[in-house]
Design a protein around this motif. Sequence first.
Motif, mmCIF file in Angstrom:
data_model
loop_
_atom_site.group_PDB
_atom_site.id
_atom_site.type_symbol
_atom_site.label_atom_id
_atom_site.label_comp_id
_atom_site.label_asym_id
_atom_site.label_seq_id
_atom_site.Cartn_x
_atom_site.Cartn_y
_atom_site.Cartn_z
ATOM 1 N N TYR B 114 -9.722 1.698 -5.544
ATOM 2 C CA TYR B 114 -8.274 1.822 -5.716
ATOM 3 C C TYR B 114 -7.553 1.432 -4.424
ATOM 4 O O TYR B 114 -6.481 0.836 -4.450
ATOM 5 C CB TYR B 114 -7.908 3.240 -6.135
ATOM 6 C CG TYR B 114 -8.379 3.556 -7.531
ATOM 7 C CD1 TYR B 114 -7.542 3.367 -8.614
ATOM 8 C CD2 TYR B 114 -9.667 4.001 -7.758
ATOM 9 C CE1 TYR B 114 -7.972 3.623 -9.901
ATOM 10 C CE2 TYR B 114 -10.120 4.262 -9.037
ATOM 11 C CZ TYR B 114 -9.265 4.074 -10.110
ATOM 12 O OH TYR B 114 -9.701 4.330 -11.379
ATOM 13 N N ALA B 117 -7.356 -2.207 -4.483
ATOM 14 C CA ALA B 117 -6.294 -2.692 -5.364
ATOM 15 C C ALA B 117 -4.925 -2.510 -4.714
ATOM 16 O O ALA B 117 -4.077 -3.405 -4.771
ATOM 17 C CB ALA B 117 -6.355 -1.957 -6.700
ATOM 18 N N LEU B 118 -4.716 -1.377 -4.082
ATOM 19 C CA LEU B 118 -3.431 -1.133 -3.410
ATOM 20 C C LEU B 118 -3.208 -2.162 -2.317
ATOM 21 O O LEU B 118 -2.104 -2.668 -2.118
ATOM 22 C CB LEU B 118 -3.411 0.274 -2.801
ATOM 23 C CG LEU B 118 -3.228 1.444 -3.762
ATOM 24 C CD1 LEU B 118 -3.474 2.766 -3.045
ATOM 25 C CD2 LEU B 118 -1.827 1.435 -4.368
ATOM 26 N N GLU B 120 -4.488 -5.181 -2.184
ATOM 27 C CA GLU B 120 -4.213 -6.493 -2.777
ATOM 28 C C GLU B 120 -2.782 -6.585 -3.253
ATOM 29 O O GLU B 120 -2.196 -7.667 -3.308
ATOM 30 C CB GLU B 120 -5.189 -6.765 -3.930
ATOM 31 C CG GLU B 120 -6.532 -7.270 -3.410
ATOM 32 C CD GLU B 120 -7.612 -7.263 -4.477
ATOM 33 O OE1 GLU B 120 -7.262 -7.230 -5.667
ATOM 34 O OE2 GLU B 120 -8.801 -7.285 -4.099
ATOM 35 N N ALA B 121 -2.196 -5.445 -3.585
ATOM 36 C CA ALA B 121 -0.805 -5.443 -4.020
ATOM 37 C C ALA B 121 0.148 -5.394 -2.829
ATOM 38 O O ALA B 121 1.361 -5.343 -3.002
ATOM 39 C CB ALA B 121 -0.556 -4.265 -4.945
ATOM 40 N N ASP B 356 -12.793 -2.992 -7.217
ATOM 41 C CA ASP B 356 -11.780 -3.142 -8.260
ATOM 42 C C ASP B 356 -11.982 -4.477 -8.968
ATOM 43 O O ASP B 356 -12.229 -5.496 -8.329
ATOM 44 C CB ASP B 356 -10.392 -3.092 -7.631
ATOM 45 C CG ASP B 356 -9.314 -3.168 -8.684
ATOM 46 O OD1 ASP B 356 -9.119 -2.175 -9.387
ATOM 47 O OD2 ASP B 356 -8.678 -4.241 -8.816
#
Lengths: 310, 375
Positions: B114, B117-118, B120-121, B356
Motif C-alpha cells: 500500500y 501504491a501511495l 506511485e500516486a 501492489d
Amino acid sequence: MTRNDVAARPALRRGSRAGRSPRRAGGSLLPRLVFLGPGLAYLIVLLAIPLALVLSYTIFKRGRFGGVVYEATGENFARLFDPLYLNVVVSSLKIAVLTTVLALLIGYPTAYVIAHLPRKWKTIALVAIVLPFWTNFLIRVYAWIVLLSGPGLVNTALTRLGLVDEPLELLYNQGAIVTGLLYSYLPLMVLPLYAAIERLDPQLREASANLGARPARTFVSITLPLTVPAALTGCVFVFVPSFGNFVIPELLGGGRSIMVGNLIRDQFLKARDWPFGSTLALALIAVLIVLLFLQAWAARRYGGGETRRG
Amino acid sequence: MSRNRRTRCLSAVAAAAGLALALAACGGGSGGANPSATSGAQAAQLDPNADLTKQSLTITIWDGYSPKDLPERVKSKLGFDVKVGIHDTNEMAMAKLTASDGGGVDVAFVSGQYAQALNEAGLLEPLHPELIPNLANLYPEAQQLSYDKGNKFSVPYTWGTTGICYRSDLVKTPPTSWNDILNPPADARKKVTMMTTERWLALPALKYLGYSVNTTDDAQLAKAKELLEKAKPNLLAYDDTTFGERLTKGEAVMVEAWDGWCPTGEENIEFVVPKEGSDLWADTMVIMKNSKNKEAAHAFINFILDPSVHGWVAANILYKVPNKAAMDQVDPKLLEANTPLKMTPADLLQGESLVDLGEASTKYTRLSTEVAAQQ
C-alpha cells in the motif's frame, strides 16, 4: 396495544378530515414544517443524499484507491449480468426465501398462541420475543457458534446421549446461515402477526361458529384472510434484512458461501471498487422495491379495507 | 493485549452494515489518485533545526499496534503533540489517505504494497535519511524489500511471513507443504482453515504450483483457482481473524496463519513455513506529502526506531521488527517460547515480497469471489 389502535383510528380519521378542511388549509405551513423538519432533515441528510451519491457512482469508473474516477461507463451494469454475480444473487434469494417461509411457518402459530394467551402471560411472552434485541446482534450470532461448532454444546450433548457417534457438521454451511437468519429475524414476523390476530374482532369468529362453521373452517375463511396483510408485512420484514445480510454468512457460514451483502461489502472494503459496489447495491434496492410493490398489491388484493391498516 | 491487529477486520465487518454507504458518501470526490501528482516527486526542503514544539502530528495506525503511552513519551522527549487515529484495515487507511487533503494525516502505518501504491500516486514525501539517524538500527535486509528497495519512502515497522500454524498433538505428521492445507490428510479433513483476504487466499495455491505470489498471469491464476476450489470441501471455514482460537479450542488442527498471529506461546502449537516458500509482508511508516509537520514526522519515525520503543512491538505484539538493536534486547525466553520470532532476516528474505498489482489486483478479487461463490 389493541385498545390504543382502536382509539387511534377515529382520531386519525378526524385528523385527516380536519387537514382537508378549508379553514386549516392556508397559513399552517410553518407549524407543519416545524414538526416535519427534524424527520425530513434526518431523511434527507442520512438517506436521500448518501443514496443519491451511491447511485451516481454506478455510472463512473473505479479509482485505483477506492473512490471514483468521473468518467462515464456502462461497464458496471454489464458486469451485473456476469453469471458469477447472478449466481450469488440467486443463491441469496434462495436463502432469503427459505428463511422467510420458515419464519412464517414458525411465526404464525407462535403469534396465534400468544394472541390467545391470558393477559398476564401475553405480556411475558411478548417480552420474551423482544428480549433478544436487548443483546448485541454479534454476541447472539457468536452464541450460535458456541452452540453449533464441532466441540460445541449441541454436539457434546448429542454425543453424550449416544445419539450420534461423530460430531455433526452443524456449522459453516447454508443450514447454519438459515438458522442464524431465522433466529435473528423471527421476532419481526411474530410481532406484526400478533398485532393483527389480537386485533381481530372476536364477534366475527362467533358469527362464523353460529353459522355452523367448524374451528378449522373459521380459521381458513375468517382468521387467515384477515391476517394475510400482516403476514406479508412480516415476510417483507424478514426477507429484506436476510437478503442483504453479510455478517451471518461470514460468521455462521464460515465464509464458505457468500450472499449479495458480502459481495457489496467486499467491493467497498476490499476490492476498492465503489462503482460496482454501488451498482450491486442499486440492484439490491431494485429487487426490494419490486417486492414491496408486490407486497402492497397483494395486501390490497387479499386484505380488504379495514385490516389493511396493519 | 491486542496482538491480533487483524481481528479488527471483524469489528469492521460489524460496523460496515451502514458504513458501506456512509463510506461512499464521505469519501465522495476522493477520486483515487491525485492526477496532477507524479510518482517519486521532489523532496521538500526540510530544516534539521526546526522548532519541533511548534509542530504537531496526526498519525493513523492499527489499534493496539503501538504503546498506549506513545503520545506522552513523544511529548516529553521531542516536545510535540501526537494525535493517534485508528484504522481497521489497509483499505480504510487508503480511504483516509487518498481523500483530498490526505485526511490531515502526517504519518501513516500501512502495509508495504500500500505504501508502494501511495508513492506511485505521488502522495508520499521521500524520506530524508539524515533526519532519521536511527535507521542505522535496522537490519541491512530491511533495505531490500522489493516494494521499496533502499527505503526511499517507507520505513518498515514490522515484518513477517505466512505459513501453517498447527496442533502438534492433533496431526499425525507435521505439515511441511502447502499441499497439506490444500489437500489435507483424512484426519485433518474439515479441520483446516484458510485465509479469505484475496492475496493470502491465493498464496498457498500459487506457491504450491511454484508461481509468484505477485503473478498476474491468467493461466496461472486459473490453475490456482482450480486448486482452491478443490480444497474448499475439505475446509472448516475461511478465517482471517479467529484461526488462533480455533486451534487452541481444537476445532481446527491446521490453519494458514501469519507468523505473529500463530499462538505459539500455547503448548502443542507450532508454526512452519512450507517448503515451497511463502511471502514476506511488512507494515511500514510513511510520511504524507501534504504534511506540514515533516520535521516532526521524521523525528517521530526516528523515535519509533529507538530500540526501547520498537522493542515493545516484538515483546508485546509478538511481531518481528526489522530493527536489530530492538530484537537484540528482546527477552531470550520469549524468543524461545515463540519460534516465529526467531526467524532471521535472511530467512525472511527467502519469502517473496507482496507488491501492489495496480489494475491487475482486480484479478485477485475475482478469483476470491469465484472461490467463495462456488457451492
